[in-house]
Enzyme design. Structure first.
Site, PDB file in Angstrom:
ATOM      1  N   GLU A 128      12.002  15.933  -6.789  1.00 14.81           N
ATOM      2  CA  GLU A 128      12.324  17.203  -6.108  1.00 14.81           C
ATOM      3  C   GLU A 128      11.886  18.352  -7.005  1.00 14.81           C
ATOM      4  O   GLU A 128      11.661  18.148  -8.204  1.00 14.81           O
ATOM      5  CB  GLU A 128      13.847  17.291  -5.876  1.00 14.81           C
ATOM      6  CG  GLU A 128      14.344  16.154  -5.017  1.00 14.81           C
ATOM      7  CD  GLU A 128      15.819  16.284  -4.655  1.00 14.81           C
ATOM      8  OE1 GLU A 128      16.486  17.233  -5.127  1.00 14.81           O
ATOM      9  OE2 GLU A 128      16.278  15.430  -3.896  1.00 14.81           O
ATOM     10  N   GLY A 132      12.801  15.641 -11.670  1.00 18.40           N
ATOM     11  CA  GLY A 132      11.655  14.740 -11.827  1.00 18.40           C
ATOM     12  C   GLY A 132      12.044  13.593 -12.736  1.00 18.40           C
ATOM     13  O   GLY A 132      12.509  12.548 -12.285  1.00 18.40           O
ATOM     14  N   ILE A 158       4.799  14.177  -3.435  1.00 20.80           N
ATOM     15  CA  ILE A 158       4.913  12.844  -2.850  1.00 20.80           C
ATOM     16  C   ILE A 158       3.537  12.302  -2.436  1.00 20.80           C
ATOM     17  O   ILE A 158       2.868  12.866  -1.569  1.00 20.80           O
ATOM     18  CB  ILE A 158       5.896  12.832  -1.656  1.00 20.80           C
ATOM     19  CG1 ILE A 158       7.252  13.418  -2.116  1.00 20.80           C
ATOM     20  CG2 ILE A 158       6.052  11.427  -1.079  1.00 20.80           C
ATOM     21  CD1 ILE A 158       7.860  12.773  -3.367  1.00 20.80           C
ATOM     22  N   ALA A 179      24.790   9.338 -10.818  1.00 16.53           N
ATOM     23  CA  ALA A 179      23.662   8.440 -10.570  1.00 16.53           C
ATOM     24  C   ALA A 179      24.031   7.374  -9.551  1.00 16.53           C
ATOM     25  O   ALA A 179      23.163   6.832  -8.862  1.00 16.53           O
ATOM     26  CB  ALA A 179      23.238   7.775 -11.872  1.00 16.53           C
ATOM     27  N   GLU A 243       6.207  -0.661 -10.779  1.00 10.35           N
ATOM     28  CA  GLU A 243       5.466   0.593 -10.623  1.00 10.35           C
ATOM     29  C   GLU A 243       4.737   0.910 -11.936  1.00 10.35           C
ATOM     30  O   GLU A 243       3.569   1.297 -11.948  1.00 10.35           O
ATOM     31  CB  GLU A 243       6.438   1.728 -10.257  1.00 10.35           C
ATOM     32  CG  GLU A 243       5.789   3.099 -10.286  1.00 10.35           C
ATOM     33  CD  GLU A 243       6.592   4.195  -9.577  1.00 10.35           C
ATOM     34  OE1 GLU A 243       7.664   3.891  -9.019  1.00 10.35           O
ATOM     35  OE2 GLU A 243       6.134   5.342  -9.585  1.00 10.35           O
ATOM     36  N   ARG A 244       5.440   0.713 -13.032  1.00 15.04           N
ATOM     37  CA  ARG A 244       4.837   1.036 -14.341  1.00 15.04           C
ATOM     38  C   ARG A 244       3.686   0.094 -14.666  1.00 15.04           C
ATOM     39  O   ARG A 244       2.663   0.517 -15.213  1.00 15.04           O
ATOM     40  CB  ARG A 244       5.928   1.019 -15.405  1.00 15.04           C
ATOM     41  CG  ARG A 244       6.732   2.297 -15.249  1.00 15.04           C
ATOM     42  CD  ARG A 244       8.064   2.354 -15.845  1.00 15.04           C
ATOM     43  NE  ARG A 244       8.681   3.598 -15.337  1.00 15.04           N
ATOM     44  CZ  ARG A 244       9.952   3.877 -15.375  1.00 15.04           C
ATOM     45  NH1 ARG A 244      10.813   3.006 -15.888  1.00 15.04           N
ATOM     46  NH2 ARG A 244      10.401   5.014 -14.897  1.00 15.04           N
ATOM     47  N   THR A 366       7.106   9.697 -17.306  1.00 14.75           N
ATOM     48  CA  THR A 366       6.175  10.247 -18.305  1.00 14.75           C
ATOM     49  C   THR A 366       6.166   9.377 -19.564  1.00 14.75           C
ATOM     50  O   THR A 366       7.058   8.548 -19.795  1.00 14.75           O
ATOM     51  CB  THR A 366       6.606  11.669 -18.719  1.00 14.75           C
ATOM     52  OG1 THR A 366       7.896  11.582 -19.339  1.00 14.75           O
ATOM     53  CG2 THR A 366       6.686  12.620 -17.535  1.00 14.75           C
TER      54      THR A 366
HETATM   55  C1  LIG Z   1      -0.197  13.531  -8.374  1.00 14.88           C
HETATM   56  C2  LIG Z   1       1.258  13.205  -8.435  1.00 14.88           C
HETATM   57  C3  LIG Z   1       1.765  12.185  -7.632  1.00 14.88           C
HETATM   58  C4  LIG Z   1       3.122  11.892  -7.644  1.00 14.88           C
HETATM   59  N1  LIG Z   1       3.633  10.964  -6.771  1.00 14.88           N
HETATM   60  C5  LIG Z   1       4.981  10.842  -6.641  1.00 14.88           C
HETATM   61  C6  LIG Z   1       5.541  10.044  -5.592  1.00 14.88           C
HETATM   62  O1  LIG Z   1       4.824   9.417  -4.801  1.00 14.88           O
HETATM   63  N2  LIG Z   1       6.894   9.992  -5.479  1.00 14.88           N
HETATM   64  C7  LIG Z   1       7.727  10.670  -6.337  1.00 14.88           C
HETATM   65  O2  LIG Z   1       8.929  10.580  -6.180  1.00 14.88           O
HETATM   66  N3  LIG Z   1       7.219  11.423  -7.344  1.00 14.88           N
HETATM   67  C8  LIG Z   1       5.878  11.535  -7.505  1.00 14.88           C
HETATM   68  N4  LIG Z   1       5.346  12.331  -8.495  1.00 14.88           N
HETATM   69  C9  LIG Z   1       6.257  13.026  -9.407  1.00 14.88           C
HETATM   70  C10 LIG Z   1       6.232  12.477 -10.824  1.00 14.88           C
HETATM   71  O3  LIG Z   1       6.801  11.195 -10.883  1.00 14.88           O
HETATM   72  C11 LIG Z   1       6.956  13.508 -11.719  1.00 14.88           C
HETATM   73  O4  LIG Z   1       6.087  14.634 -11.790  1.00 14.88           O
HETATM   74  C12 LIG Z   1       7.273  12.975 -13.096  1.00 14.88           C
HETATM   75  O5  LIG Z   1       8.260  11.983 -13.039  1.00 14.88           O
HETATM   76  C13 LIG Z   1       7.736  14.071 -14.062  1.00 14.88           C
HETATM   77  O6  LIG Z   1       8.743  14.859 -13.484  1.00 14.88           O
HETATM   78  P1  LIG Z   1       8.585  16.467 -13.527  1.00 14.88           P
HETATM   79  O7  LIG Z   1       7.234  16.786 -12.976  1.00 14.88           O
HETATM   80  O8  LIG Z   1       9.764  17.053 -12.845  1.00 14.88           O
HETATM   81  O9  LIG Z   1       8.587  16.838 -15.050  1.00 14.88           O
HETATM   82  P2  LIG Z   1       9.898  17.134 -15.957  1.00 14.88           P
HETATM   83  O10 LIG Z   1      10.891  16.072 -15.752  1.00 14.88           O
HETATM   84  O11 LIG Z   1      10.313  18.544 -15.745  1.00 14.88           O
HETATM   85  O12 LIG Z   1       9.271  16.982 -17.406  1.00 14.88           O
HETATM   86  C14 LIG Z   1       8.541  18.032 -18.067  1.00 14.88           C
HETATM   87  C15 LIG Z   1       8.207  17.557 -19.469  1.00 14.88           C
HETATM   88  O13 LIG Z   1       9.419  17.318 -20.194  1.00 14.88           O
HETATM   89  C16 LIG Z   1       9.416  15.997 -20.695  1.00 14.88           C
HETATM   90  N5  LIG Z   1      10.771  15.451 -20.705  1.00 14.88           N
HETATM   91  C17 LIG Z   1      11.654  15.396 -19.670  1.00 14.88           C
HETATM   92  N6  LIG Z   1      12.780  14.774 -20.043  1.00 14.88           N
HETATM   93  C18 LIG Z   1      12.597  14.380 -21.326  1.00 14.88           C
HETATM   94  C19 LIG Z   1      13.390  13.680 -22.276  1.00 14.88           C
HETATM   95  N7  LIG Z   1      14.608  13.203 -21.972  1.00 14.88           N
HETATM   96  N8  LIG Z   1      12.887  13.482 -23.515  1.00 14.88           N
HETATM   97  C20 LIG Z   1      11.658  13.928 -23.836  1.00 14.88           C
HETATM   98  N9  LIG Z   1      10.850  14.597 -22.983  1.00 14.88           N
HETATM   99  C21 LIG Z   1      11.315  14.818 -21.749  1.00 14.88           C
HETATM  100  C22 LIG Z   1       8.507  15.221 -19.765  1.00 14.88           C
HETATM  101  O14 LIG Z   1       8.028  14.042 -20.392  1.00 14.88           O
HETATM  102  C23 LIG Z   1       7.426  16.234 -19.492  1.00 14.88           C
HETATM  103  O15 LIG Z   1       6.500  16.236 -20.532  1.00 14.88           O
HETATM  104  C24 LIG Z   1       3.986  12.598  -8.518  1.00 14.88           C
HETATM  105  C25 LIG Z   1       3.473  13.604  -9.359  1.00 14.88           C
HETATM  106  C26 LIG Z   1       2.130  13.925  -9.288  1.00 14.88           C
HETATM  107  C27 LIG Z   1       1.631  15.072 -10.135  1.00 14.88           C
END
Ligand SMILES: Cc1cc2nc3c(=O)[nH]c(=O)nc-3n(C[C@H](O)[C@H](O)[C@H](O)COP(=O)(O)OP(=O)(O)OC[C@H]3O[C@@H](n4cnc5c(N)ncnc54)[C@H](O)[C@@H]3O)c2cc1C
Length: 380
Positions: A128, A132, A158, A179, A243-244, A366
């Site tokens: 959302e 993320g 998505i 959760a 998935e991973r 990530t």
């Molecule tokens: C092209 C594309 C396709 C996607 N497809 C899907 C899909 O089909 N379904 C779906 O649900 N999602 C999808 N996503 C979403 C994707 O899984 C998320 O973008 C990803 O999980 C990261 O979440 P965020 O973008 O909110 O980043 P954030 O969570 O805001 O993270 C920002 C930064 O902070 C870091 N960070 C966050 N928490 C921590 C922590 N605890 N410790 C250290 N570092 C941290 C992250 O590693 C990152 O570098 C997609 C994204 C893209 C760009």
């Protein structure tokens, strides 16, 4: 190095996938990239070819194989063809297991035949705008109204978001549950109040429709709850390892492919009166990358074999994901450099490999989150 994990059957399947890509994907791919979306015909063609639902039991129209090595072959060949836009891997390996392992008999009969024929394209919606990496922040919520839920909220990023006919939505069903207050609800095309937002403009994977989804008072029948009520977190944790792995496989295959392209390029391109390949720096670059790919390949093949045997744990899947995708990122960057200015031109496959592959260290968890998972397993 001959890869030990595949049999002749896997090799034959690889040929089938290559033929499919050459006939049904490569000729249309440039147009799909311009359109920002692939054609539904390609999905149906994949269904006819038996490429959808490899792990779905035959009685629902699937391939009936629990052998993940076929999925690995599919992912490798799509990566080699530079065709991540047709997100069959997401459909088969990421969404598919939720349906095969959690759906009731009635749900399987309703959804799986279309899943396998290509009539029903799928997506999974966790992310959302405000949640993320930390899925506990999910705000999309479903209110219990007896025989149905009323779903409100939004999702972003998505994959297959525009094309999807069936979306597994992670929604809050118990406000105070943290959760453990999240459930999986299946939202289907045409449900009133289910709307698509923008097909997002990305730096790579241009033909993949990555979109926003909106839910405004969507009436979701109780029959569309997937798995346990308030059980989404456990279901996600169970399925995220696959998935991973799927993303890790694309990572190493992408690194190998871009290196192969670059090895050819430096043999042909001349500077200072001889091919680049004769310069020691270039030779060392190629030698280093080839070594890193070979070492990674060995680990990945071990993980693929373990996952096929059902013994891969979440920690090793996380190791594979961060390592292989970070390797891909490094290799793509170095290979682009070795192409000089041509590497920056989108008509060169190395440029597309660079932009298409960049997302892999981010989606599916990530690199930092992968390290968190590994660290937690070692340090508590
Ligand atoms: C092209 C594309 C396709 C996607 N497809 C899907 C899909 O089909 N379904 C779906 O649900 N999602 C999808 N996503 C979403 C994707 O899984 C998320 O973008 C990803 O999980 C990261 O979440 P965020 O973008 O909110 O980043 P954030 O969570 O805001 O993270 C920002 C930064 O902070 C870091 N960070 C966050 N928490 C921590 C922590 N605890 N410790 C250290 N570092 C941290 C992250 O590693 C990152 O570098 C997609 C994204 C893209 C760009």
């Amino acid at each position: 190095m001959k890869r030990q994990i595949f049999t002749e059957d896997h090799d034959a399947f690889r040929e089938t996938v290559r033929t499919f890509l050459a006939k049904e994907v490569t000729p249309y791919y440039a147009q799909w990239e311009k359109d920002g979306i692939v054609s539904r015909d390609a999905w149906r063609a994949a269904g006819r070819q038996g490429l959808l639902g490899l792990a779905v039991p035959e009685e629902y129209g699937g391939g009936g194989t629990g052998d993940f090595r076929y999925s690995a072959v599919l992912a490798e060949e799509f990566t080699r063809a530079g065709a991540p836009g047709l997100a069959i891997g997401l459909h088969n390996d990421i969404v598919g297991p939720y349906l095969t392992s959690l759906a009731t008999e009635e749900q399987k009969r309703r959804w799986l035949p279309g899943f396998c024929s290509g009539e029903t394209i799928t997506a999974i919606a966790m992310t959302e705008p405000g949640a993320g990496s930390d899925l506990q922040g999910i705000r999309t919520a479903a209110e219990d109204r007896g025989d149905h839920w009323v779903l409100n909220g939004s999702k972003t990023f998505i994959s297959n978001g525009i094309l999807a006919d069936l979306v597994i939505v992670v929604a809050r069903t118990t406000p105070e549950g943290g959760a453990h207050g999240l459930s999986l609800l299946v939202v289907e095309r045409g449900m009133p109040g289910f709307e698509r937002g923008r097909n997002l403009d990305k730096i790579g994977q241009k033909s993949q429709d990555t979109a926003e989804l909106f839910f405004r008072d969507v009436r979701v029948p109780k029959e569309n709850l997937l798995g346990e009520l308030n059980g989404a977190f456990v279901h996600l944790m169970t399925n995220l390892a696959q998935e991973r792995m799927a993303i890790a496989i694309a990572g190493i295959a992408g690194a190998e492919h871009v290196l192969e392209l670059t090895t050819r390029y430096v043999k042909e391109r001349e500077a200072f009166g001889r091919p680049l390949a004769k310069l020691q720096h270039i030779r060392f670059e190629i030698a280093e990358m080839a070594t890193e790919c070979a070492v990674t390949r060995t680990f990945l093949d071990r993980c693929i074999a373990d996952h096929s045997a059902g013994t891969l744990d979440a920690v090793h899947a996380s190791m594979a994901k961060w390592w292989a995708t970070e390797l891909h990122k490094r290799v793509a960057d170095r290979c682009l450099q070795l192409h000089g200015g041509y590497g920056y031109m989108t008509e060169y496959p190395v440029a597309r490999a660079f932009t298409d592959g960049r997302i892999q260290t981010i989606y599916g968890g990530t690199t930092e989150i992968m390290k968190e998972i590994i660290g937690r397993s070692l340090l508590g």
